[in-house]
Design an enzyme around this catalytic site. Structure first.
Site, PDB file in Angstrom:
ATOM      1  N   GLU A   1      38.106  41.654  37.727  1.00  0.00           N
ATOM      2  CA  GLU A   1      36.988  40.745  37.443  1.00  0.00           C
ATOM      3  C   GLU A   1      37.302  39.765  36.329  1.00  0.00           C
ATOM      4  OE1 GLU A   1      34.066  39.009  38.311  1.00  0.00           O
ATOM      5  OE2 GLU A   1      33.495  40.977  39.076  1.00  0.00           O
TER       6      GLU A   1
ATOM      7  N   LYS B   1      43.201  30.308  39.145  1.00  0.00           N
ATOM      8  CA  LYS B   1      41.802  30.726  39.261  1.00  0.00           C
ATOM      9  C   LYS B   1      41.243  30.367  40.630  1.00  0.00           C
ATOM     10  CE  LYS B   1      40.703  30.577  34.430  1.00  0.00           C
ATOM     11  NZ  LYS B   1      40.428  29.587  33.392  1.00  0.00           N
TER      12      LYS B   1
ATOM     13  N   ASP C   1      46.956  27.349  35.340  1.00  0.00           N
ATOM     14  CA  ASP C   1      45.882  28.328  35.172  1.00  0.00           C
ATOM     15  C   ASP C   1      44.697  28.008  36.084  1.00  0.00           C
ATOM     16  OD1 ASP C   1      44.739  30.592  33.769  1.00  0.00           O
ATOM     17  OD2 ASP C   1      43.356  29.112  32.929  1.00  0.00           O
TER      18      ASP C   1
END
Ligand code: ADP
Ligand code: ASP
Ligand code: MG
Length: 707
Positions: free
Chosen positions: A620, A696, A692
């Site tokens: 998560e 994601k 990054d």
């Protein structure tokens, strides 16, 4: 399975005692040295039993020493030094216990050891035919012990006498083990009692005589059985079995430290627990007690004010507990007879068991699938080869004709049994038992439930036994769920997590029954392995060179039911390990984005391992920092929502940088500041290059199931 011995007939008792008799049994764990004998004598003296019959075992470790002595002699090895050491131990206990009155006892001990030396010499000469003499040797510890205790009681001014059980107790052997000849034994005891009217009688445990008058024993741990036999012969009102624990516990406290005390259990529960290995009481002890409705109290000689466990016919009728106890038998093997030719053929099972019985192989557990395709029995490892050979002989024809494909033998098996009267007629007990074992990743080889529904037993690999017992215990009782934890990457996030773990563990244990044990920390170069340090930084400073295999093995310790590795690194090499860890049953939690993004093959392997095994993969924190984005997205999709587009600020770092940048200071200084504040990835270039953000997006789309 635990058919009681034939009941002692009412006439088969000693000459009726005028006063109530209370019987006691003290095990070797209660008599280890002079001070323990003194303590036992005091416990006995403080009681106001009108007639007191005390059965006593050999001093702690003495039977083992005698068995070793007899074996050495039989193998032609030198036994003199061990004999002398045992002799000296008894002499010095007698001297310390009896002080100035020890001389007669010491002289008697010397004579006993002289006799023992003579028997050992004979065993050395006789070789294998010296087996009966070995039994005589095995029982000498009890003879010595009973005399020591009786003399200690006399030293306290008591009217005490020692009775060598071999003078009165006559036994034979049958398929169930030792069978007492109640009539003869009772007649002999009344004769002995007519001549010895003392009010305190100390009886040797473990030993007896056979119908031919030859000295024998009741089998290892048999003094509990002696206690019940003499309690029956003396018509005792109660039998107190004194040992080194407060009573019967929900599991062996040496394996499950948080086992709970059971104030009352029924005879049947005690029988099942003992049969399946609970050493606290010998399996045959119950039968004489059941026949006479004699209550048994298991008590702690180290804590005599504790009331102990009461074992009687009713047990704890009001208990809401699903299972009362768990026990474990090790050193077993699995014999599996398999073949399609057995389906629907009546009598195959009967033939299997008749064959094993004829080969004198005792069957601990039986399980047959309703398809009748295979019959599986668990037997003692020492008898397994003989059992296999006997089955192959008996089914020679079927094997040759292919109706039976094979008779397989597998060693290294243990049986774990859950026992409790409350299990009868209550659905869901087996489900809970089996589900807990599955969660702990214990592979079940066979399952059996007794028709009495008082016991569910599973055969498992012995290497899993401790883990299985602890996991099942935590599943049935509110004992803490123990979780072994390894943390990788003690950087900013990792160090904060480690601090939280160490700080909050006591509270989680007290409030949530969750026993989180930090057992390993690793970085890309170093690692520390140990057991929940109060200050992890001190240990980390002495860390050793990294070895991820050793790290994994330590976290995944066999005795702890659950293991979690938390990867706080940004290291792709660690992510490479996830699939293997998950397959092995280690849960993986990570804020490391490498696994969720990165090569799709690696990601698929990880997901497949998480789906197949019993381990969870939790990631998560890889998106949205601490916010529950992934789970929310999944829940929405699972409940029917469709994903049209994903919008958001995908880089908190970039957003912060662009908000701050006004030309008043160099961009590089701002990046440095963001890094120092912990807003960037460990390597800020991952933020600046857009990597990054890409990760994601990849995580979110994979998490939503669209990739
Ligand atoms: P003794 O020498 O008094 O006969 P044992 O060593 O034979 O004592 O039996 C007592 C031991 O049994 C305890 O120390 C405990 O470790 C073990 N044990 C195994 N299962 C249980 C259980 N369910 N409850 C209590 N003790 C148990
Ligand atoms: N001394 C015997 C043994 O160690 C019997 C007993 O203690 O119950 O097996
Ligand atoms: Mg014992």
């Amino acid at each position: 399975m635990n058919a009681p011995q034939p009941a002692p007939s009412p006439s088969a008792s000693a000459a009726a005692e005028g006063d109530a008799v209370i019987a006691h049994k003290f095990g070797g764990s209660s008599v280890a040295d002079a001070s323990r004998y003194r303590h036992v004598a005091t416990v006995l003296c403080e009681r106001d039993d009108p007639v007191q019959v005390t059965v006593v075992s050999a001093m702690k470790g003495v039977t083992d020493a005698l068995v070793a002595l007899a074996d050495s002699a039989a193998h032609g090895e030198d036994w003199h030094a061990a004999h002398a050491a045992l002799h000296e131990r008894h002499r010095s206990v007698a001297r310390e216990l009896l002080g100035v009155h020890a001389d007669l006892t010491v002289a008697w001990i010397d004579a006993q050891f002289q006799e023992l030396a003579g028997i050992l010499g004979a065993i050395a000469l006789l070789g294998p035919s010296g087996a009966p003499a070995k039994e005589r040797v095995h029982g000498m510890g009890e003879v010595l012990s009973a005399r020591l205790l009786a003399d200690a009681l006399r030293g306290l001014g008591q009217d005490a006498i020692a009775l060598d059980a071999r003078e009165v107790l006559v036994v034979g052997r049958n398929e169930l083990g030792v069978a007492v000849d109640w009539d003869t034994s009772a007649a002999r005891l009344s004769q002995w009692r007519a001549e010895h009217r003392q009010s305190r009688i100390v009886v040797t445990g473990f030993v007896a005589r056979d119908a031919h008058g030859v000295a024998t024993t009741l089998g290892r741990n048999g003094s509990d059985f002696s206690g019940a036999i003499f309690a029956a012969l003396f018509h005792a009102a109660e039998l107190h079995i004194w040992t080194d624990v407060d009573g019967v516990l929900s599991a062996d406290p040496r394996v499950v430290p948080d086992a709970v005390f059971l104030p009352r259990i029924s005879y049947s529960e005690a029988c099942e627990l003992a049969y399946f290995g609970a050493k606290v009481v010998h399996p045959q002890t119950m039968a004489p007690a059941i026949a006479r409705n004699l209550p048994i109290l298991i008590r702690n000689s180290f804590n005599p004010s504790h009331p102990g466990t009461r074992i009687d016919a009713q047990g704890d009728a009001h208990s809401a507990a699903l299972a009362k106890g768990l026990s474990l038998v090790s050193g077993l093997a699995l014999l599996n007879v398999e073949g399609s030719g057995m389906i629907g053929v009546p009598g195959t099972a009967e033939r299997v068991f008749a064959t094993l019985r004829d080969a004198q192989v005792s069957v601990v557990m039986i399980s047959q699938g309703s398809s009748e395709h295979s019959i599986c029995c668990v037997v003692r490892a020492s008898q397994a080869e003989a059992g296999k050979a006997a089955l192959e002989r008996a089914f020679r024809q079927e094997l040759a004709q292919g109706q039976i494909q094979s008779v397989n033998l597998e060693t290294g098996i243990s049986v774990l049994a859950a026992v409790g009267d409350g299990m009868a007629g209550r659905p869901g007990v087996a489900a809970r038992f089996l589900a807990t074992l599955a969660r702990a990743h214990v592979n079940l080889r066979a399952i059996a439930q007794g028709a009495s529904e008082r016991n569910i037993s599973v055969a498992i690999a012995s290497s899993d036994e401790t883990k299985a017992l602890r996991a099942a215990h935590a599943g049935f009782w509110l004992s803490p769920q123990t979780i072994s934890i390894g943390v990788i990457g003690p950087g900013k996030v990792g160090a904060a997590l480690l601090d939280q773990l160490v700080e909050n563990a006591p509270r989680l244990l007290a409030e949530s029954n969750l026993d989180l044990r930090l057992r390993a920390i690793a970085s890309s170069r170093r690692m520390w392995l140990g057991e929940h340090p109060p200050a992890w930084r001190e240990h980390w400073s002495q860390a050793e060179a990294i070895d991820l295999d050793a790290f994994t093995a330590h976290v995944h310790a066999a005795h702890l039911p659950h293991a979690i590795i938390i990867d706080c690194s940004a290291n792709p090499e660690v992510a490479e390990r996830y699939a293997d860890w998950l397959s092995a049953g280690i849960h993986v939690i990570t804020p490391n984005k490498q696994a969720g993004s990165g090569p799709i093959e690696r990601y698929r392997k990880i997901r497949a391992a998480a789906r197949a095994g019993n381990a969870r993969f939790r990631y998560e924190a890889t998106v949205g920092a601490g916010l529950p984005v992934i789970q929310t997205l999944r829940d929405l999709i699972t409940t029917g929502d469709e994903l049209h587009s994903i919008e958001g600020i995908f880089s908190g770092t970039l957003a912060w940088l662009f908000n701050k940048f006004d030309g008043s200071q160099p961009f590089s200084a701002l990046v440095r500041e963001a890094h120092a504040l912990g807003y960037t990835e460990p390597d800020p270039r991952d933020d600046l290059s857009g990597t990054d953000v890409a990760r994601k997006l990849e995580r979110s789309s994979r998490g939503s199931g669209s990739v």
